[in-house]
Enzyme design. Structure first.
Site, PDB file in Angstrom:
ATOM      1  N   GLY A 465     -15.753 -47.039  34.326  1.00 24.55           N
ATOM      2  CA  GLY A 465     -15.465 -46.172  35.451  1.00 24.55           C
ATOM      3  C   GLY A 465     -13.955 -45.526  35.190  1.00 24.55           C
ATOM      4  N   ALA A 508      -8.349 -47.031  26.460  1.00 16.85           N
ATOM      5  CA  ALA A 508      -8.302 -45.693  25.810  1.00 16.85           C
ATOM      6  C   ALA A 508      -7.410 -45.373  24.571  1.00 16.85           C
ATOM      7  CB  ALA A 508      -7.801 -44.732  27.198  1.00 16.85           C
ATOM      8  N   ILE A 609      -0.718 -38.369  28.244  1.00 20.36           N
ATOM      9  CA  ILE A 609      -1.889 -38.682  28.849  1.00 20.36           C
ATOM     10  C   ILE A 609      -2.889 -37.952  28.465  1.00 20.36           C
ATOM     11  CG2 ILE A 609      -2.410 -37.962  31.327  1.00 20.36           C
ATOM     12  CD1 ILE A 609      -0.303 -40.364  31.210  1.00 20.36           C
ATOM     13  N   LYS A 682      -0.343 -44.590  25.980  1.00 22.28           N
ATOM     14  CA  LYS A 682      -0.024 -46.190  26.596  1.00 22.28           C
ATOM     15  C   LYS A 682      -1.073 -46.142  27.507  1.00 22.28           C
ATOM     16  CE  LYS A 682       4.497 -46.064  27.106  1.00 22.28           C
ATOM     17  NZ  LYS A 682       6.002 -46.248  26.750  1.00 22.28           N
ATOM     18  N   GLY A 683      -1.164 -47.531  27.986  1.00 20.95           N
ATOM     19  CA  GLY A 683      -2.321 -47.656  29.386  1.00 20.95           C
ATOM     20  C   GLY A 683      -1.774 -47.064  30.521  1.00 20.95           C
ATOM     21  N   GLU A 686      -3.673 -50.379  34.415  1.00 20.41           N
ATOM     22  CA  GLU A 686      -2.920 -51.770  35.072  1.00 20.41           C
ATOM     23  C   GLU A 686      -1.549 -51.250  35.631  1.00 20.41           C
ATOM     24  OE1 GLU A 686      -3.794 -54.127  31.878  1.00 20.41           O
ATOM     25  OE2 GLU A 686      -5.243 -55.577  33.079  1.00 20.41           O
TER      26      GLU A 686
HETATM   27 MO1  MOS Z   1      -8.294 -56.529  32.361  1.00 25.13          MO
HETATM   28  S1  MOS Z   1      -7.895 -57.749  33.902  1.00 25.13           S
HETATM   29  O1  MOS Z   1      -7.962 -57.146  30.998  1.00 25.13           O
HETATM   30  O2  MOS Z   1      -9.882 -55.914  32.574  1.00 25.13           O
END
Ligand code: MOS
Length: 725
Positions: A465, A508, A609, A682-683, A686
Site C-alpha cells: 500500500g 523504497a 522524494i 530515505k524512508g 515510519e
Molecule cells: Mo515495519 S514495523 O518494520 O513493517
C-alpha cells in the site's frame, strides 16, 4: 551485465542528471484502478479448485498445556473435514526480520487465544461452527498477565557520563513517568493464506511483507527446502509490521493442504487478528532531562519497561531516538523486559520511535515549560553536531530546517500562554514535537529488462500500500527515458530476484536502489554500444553526439540486468536518519474533556522524494496514527486473562475520518542523502508517526494546562486534570 554496489562511499546523483522529470513527481498509484475496481487479487481472493476452508482454533486458557481435543460434536457438522494440530504451529514469528521459524510446540499455551489447531471444512461457516463445537481440555497453569508484577529482565543500554550526578546539579530538571498502552496494527486487509501443493512444492498466496525471509520461515516450519516454496503476494492491504513474519494462517494452511492433498485457505477474522497477531507492547517510560538555565541540555535519561513472552527476541527499542536526537554529555538509557503471558509483541510501525518519542517529546515540552522557553527554540538549541553516542557525523540532517520552516508555516508565533485561547467552552492550543526515524539499507536485488521502448522490472519486493509499483516504474522511466506507461513492474513472487521486503521504511530506498542499479547497468551497455558516455535516452531512442538512433536499431536483443545493493562503510562511519517537525492545534472541551485536532503540519527531510504523492500519503498516514496514539488507541487487556478485549475496530479506536482534521498537511524539504544509497532517498513510512502524537499531547497542555502522562489522553484523563485545577 549485473551491477552490484556495496555502499562504501557516497554516490553521484545520477538521477538529478537524467532530467526526465518523472522521478519525484506525484504520480497516482499505477495499480490504483485495479484496487478500486476490485480486480486486484489479495491473498484471500484466490479460490483454487477443490479448496477447503480453515478456521484457527484458539486456546481458551492463558497458560498451560492442551491435553486433548474432543471432536465428536464437530464431526456431526455437515462438511466437516478435520482438525489439524502439530508441531511448529502456533507462533507468529517474532520479528519477521530474523531468519528463524516458529518453534514452540503446539501443546503448550503461552497466551490467551493462541492458535492451537486448524479446523477444516468445506465452507468457512462449517469450519467456524466446528471450531466452536470442538472441546479442548487443558492442564491449566497460573498465568502472569500484569507487566509490572511479572518477572523482569534487565537488558541494559547506553550509559555515558554521569546522569545522576548531573541531574543533581542541573538548573532545571524533568523526571517523569509516561505510559503508553498496547497497540495493534489493524491493517485493513485481514491476515490470510491460500496454500496448495503440487509435486512436493508449496505455492503460498499470502498477505506478507518480506517474501525472501517468509520463504525460509515457512520452509523451516514445514521441514522442507526453501527451493520448494513459492510465495506470491502481489497485493497486500497494509502490514505495519504485522505481516513481517509468517503467521499461523500460513503454516496451518500449508500443513492441512499437504495432508489433505487439496488447497486450503485460512483467513483470520478480525477478532483473530487482534488475538493472534503480534501487538505493540505497552510501555512505561521514565524520562529524565537536565538543563542549564539557558536551555542547554546536559542530561538525557530514558528508561523503559516493555513486555513480551519468555524467549522472544524482540524488545521495543523505545529509547532509539533519544540516543541521537539531542546533544547532552550525560546519557543513560536502560531497558527492562517484562516476561508475561500477554499476546507476543513485535514490530509495529516505527518500532521504538513511535512510542519512545511520545515520552521524550512530551518531556521536552515539560522542560521548555519549566525553563520558561519556547519549545521550538529549546529543540533548535540542542540539535547535535554529530551522533552523540558514537561521535560519527550525520548524513543529511534537516531537523533545524524542519522546525524553523514548520514554525513559520504553521503560525507558531500566534501561540498563546496555556489556557489563554478560548472559543466558548473550547480551549485552543498548539503543540510541537520533533520527528526522527533511523534510516536503514537492506540487501536487495531487482531485474530490469529493456526491449526497445518498453521495460519490465522484476523483484520479489512487496507493495503493502506504500507505492512500490509506482516508484519502481518512475525510477526505471527516469533512468531509461521511457514514458511511465511503458514500464511494467512485476512484484512479490519469490521466483524473482530477492528484494529487501517492505519493513522498517527501508523498502523504497533499498529495493529502489537495486532497480536503479539494474537501469545503470543497462545505461552503461547502451553507452558502450553507441560509443559515447554523454548520451540522452528518451522514448526508446538514444541521442549521442548529435545523432538519434532507435534502441531497437542499436541493440540486436533486449537488454537485461540485475541490480544489487548492500550496505557498506557509509553506514558505519555515518548515521542516517529522517528528521522532521510536527505541529498540531487542538481544541479541548472544558465540559467533557474531549479533544479535537483542528490542524496538523509535518515538515520532513527524508532524502530524495521518489513520488511526492505516495510519500505524502505515507507521512500523513503516520501523522493520523499519531492522533490515534495520542487520543484513542488502546489494546486493553483483561486483567484476569491478559486477553485483548478491545478486539475489533469498533472497540479499538483507530483515528477515523471524523477524528482527522481537513487541514493535515506536509512539507517535504529538498534533501539528498548521498551516504544512504545511490538514489539518495530515505524512508518515509515510519517518519510520519514518529513524534506526531507528542505534538497533539503538547497542544492539549497549551490549550488547557492539563499535562496527561498516561497515553492515550482519553477524555476521562483530561477531565480529571481539568477538575483538579
Ligand atoms: Mo515495519 S514495523 O518494520 O513493517
Amino acid at each position: 551485465m549485473n551491477k552490484h554496489l556495496k555502499m562504501d562511499a557516497p554516490q553521484p546523483r545520477v538521477l538529478d542528471e537524467t532530467r526526465q522529470g518523472i522521478l519525484g513527481k506525484g504520480i497516482s498509484r499505477t495499480e490504483g484502478p485495479k484496487k478500486v475496481s476490485g480486480s486486484a487479487t489479495y491473498a484471500g481472493d484466490n479460490h483454487p479448485d477443490g479448496m477447503a476452508h480453515g478456521v484457527l482454533l484458539r486456546a481458551g486458557i492463558t497458560k498451560g498445556k492442551v491435553t486433548g481435543f474432543d471432536e465428536s460434536a464437530a464431526q456431526k457438522i455437515d462438511g466437516y473435514v478435520g482438525l489439524f494440530h502439530g508441531p511448529k504451529f502456533i507462533r507468529n514469528n517474532a520479528q519477521g526480520m530474523a531468519d528463524e521459524a516458529p518453534v514452540q510446540p503446539d501443546c503448550e499455551v503461552h497466551y490467551h487465544s493462541q492458535p492451537i489447531g486448524l479446523v477444516v471444512a468445506e465452507t468457512f461457516e462449517a469450519a467456524r461452527d466446528a471450531a466452536l463445537a470442538i472441546k479442548v481440555s487443558y492442564d491449566e497453569e497460573g498465568a502472569l498477565v500484569d507487566p509490572k508484577s511479572a518477572p523482569q529482565e534487565d537488558q541494559g543500554g547506553p550509559d555515558v557520563g554521569d546522569l545522576e550526578a548531573d541531574m543533581g546539579r542541573a538548573d532545571v530538571t524533568v523526571d517523569e513517568i509516561y505510559t503508553t498502552e498496547a497497540q495493534v496494527s489493524a491493517a485493513m486487509e485481514l491476515h490470510g493464506s491460500v496454500a496448495q501443493w503440487n509435486d512436493g512444492k508449496l505455492l503460498l498466496q499470502s498477505s506478507l511483507q518480506m517474501l525472501k525471509f517468509n520463504r525460509n520461515e515457512i520452509a523451516d516450519s514445514l521441514g522442507i527446502d526453501p527451493e520448494n516454496v513459492r510465495i506470491l503476494a502481489p497485493y497486500v492491504g497494509g502490514g505495519f509490521g504485522s505481516k513481517l513474519g509468517i503467521g499461523a494462517d500460513a503454516v496451518s494452511a500449508a500443513i492441512a493442504a499437504r495432508d489433505l492433498g487439496r488447497p486450503v485457505r485460512v483467513i483470520m477474522p478480525r477478532q483473530t487478528v487482534f488475538d493472534a497477531v503480534l501487538r505493540r507492547t505497552e510501555t512505561e517510560q521514565r524520562v529524565r532531562l537536565g538543563a542549564r538555565s539557558d536551555g542547554t541540555i546536559t542530561s538525557i535519561g530514558h528508561d523503559d519497561l516493555v513486555s513480551n513472552l519468555e524467549g522472544e527476541g524482540f524488545a521495543e527499542p523505545t529509547s532509539q531516538a533519544s540516543q541521537f536526537l539531542y546533544a547532552a554529555p550525560n546519557r543513560k538509557m536502560q531497558q527492562t523486559v517484562s516476561r508475561n503471558h500477554r499476546t507476543p509483541s513485535g514490530s509495529v510501525r516505527a518500532p521504538g520511535e513511535a512510542v519512545g518519542m511520545l515520552g521524550l517529546e512530551v518531556a521536552m515540552d515539560e522542560l521548555a515549560e519549566r525553563l520558561g522557553m519556547c519549545p521550538v527554540k529549546l529543540r533548535l538549541q540542542n540539535v547535535p553536531e554529530r551522533d552523540p553516542d558514537s561521535g560519527v557525523p550525520f548524513t543529511a540532517h534537516s531537523l533545524t530546517e524542519a522546525l524553523k520552516r514548520g514554525a513559520q508555516e504553521f503560525g507558531w508565533k500566534d501561540r498563546k500562554a496555556n489556557g489563554a485561547r478560548r472559543e466558548g467552552e473550547w480551549l485552543i492550543g498548539m503543540g510541537v514535537a520533533s520527528a526522527a526515524r533511523k534510516n536503514m539499507l537492506l540487501p536487495a536485488k531487482a531485474r530490469v529488462t529493456l526491449d526497445g521502448d518498453k521495460a519490465v522490472v522484476e523483484t520479489d519486493m512487496t507493495d503493502i500500500g506504500t507505492g512500490s509499483y509506482t516508484i519502481f516504474a518512475q525510477i526505471t522511466a527516469e533512468a531509461l527515458g521511457l514514458p511511465i506507461e511503458n514500464v511494467e513492474v512485476r512484484l512479490a513472487d519469490t521466483d524473482y530476484p530477492e528484494a529487501s521486503g517492505s519493513g522498517g521504511s527501508f523498502g523504497a530506498s533499498s529495493t529502489g536502489s537495486a532497480v536503479f542499479l539494474a537501469c545503470q547497468s543497462i545505461r552503461e551497455e547502451i553507452a558502450a554500444k553507441c560509443g559515447a558516455n554523454d548520451f540522452t535516452l528518451k522514448d526508446g531512442q538514444v541521442t549521442a553526439g548529435g545523432k538519434t538512433t532507435a534502441l531497437s536499431d542499436l541493440l540486436d536483443a533486449p537488454l537485461s540486468a540485475v541490480g544489487e545493493i548492500e550496505k557498506g562503510q557509509t553506514s558505519e562511519d555515518h548515521l542516517s536518519s529522517g528528521f522532521g517537525a510536527h505541529f498540531a492545534e487542538v481544541a479541548v472541551n472544558e465540559v467533557s474533556g474531549e479533544v479535537r485536532v483542528r490542524r496538523m503540519l509535518g515538515v520532513f527531510g527524508a532524502g530524495r522524494i521518489l513520488n511526492e504523492k505516495t510519500a505524502k500519503s505515507q507521512l500523513v498516514g503516520g501523522m493520523i496514527w499519531g492522533i490515534g496514539a495520542a487520543l484513542t488507541e488502546e489494546a486493553a487487556h483483561d486483567p484476569r486473562t491478559g486477553h485483548i478485549i478491545t478486539r475489533d475496530l469498533a472497540n479499538y479506536h483507530v483515528a477515523s475520518h471524523a477524528d482527522v482534521p481537513e487541514q493535515i498537511d506536509t512539507i517535504l524539504l529538498e534533501e539528498r542523502d548521498d551516504y544512504a544509497n545511490p538514489i539518495q532517498a530515505k524512508g518515509v513510512g515510519e517518519l510520519g508517526i514518529s513524534g506526531a502524537g507528542a505534538a497533539v499531547l503538547n497542544a492539549i497542555y497549551n490549550a488547557c494546562g492539563v499535562r496527561v502522562r498516561s497515553f492515550p489522553a482519553t477524555p476521562d484523563k483530561v477531565m480529571a486534570g481539568l477538575d483538579a485545577m
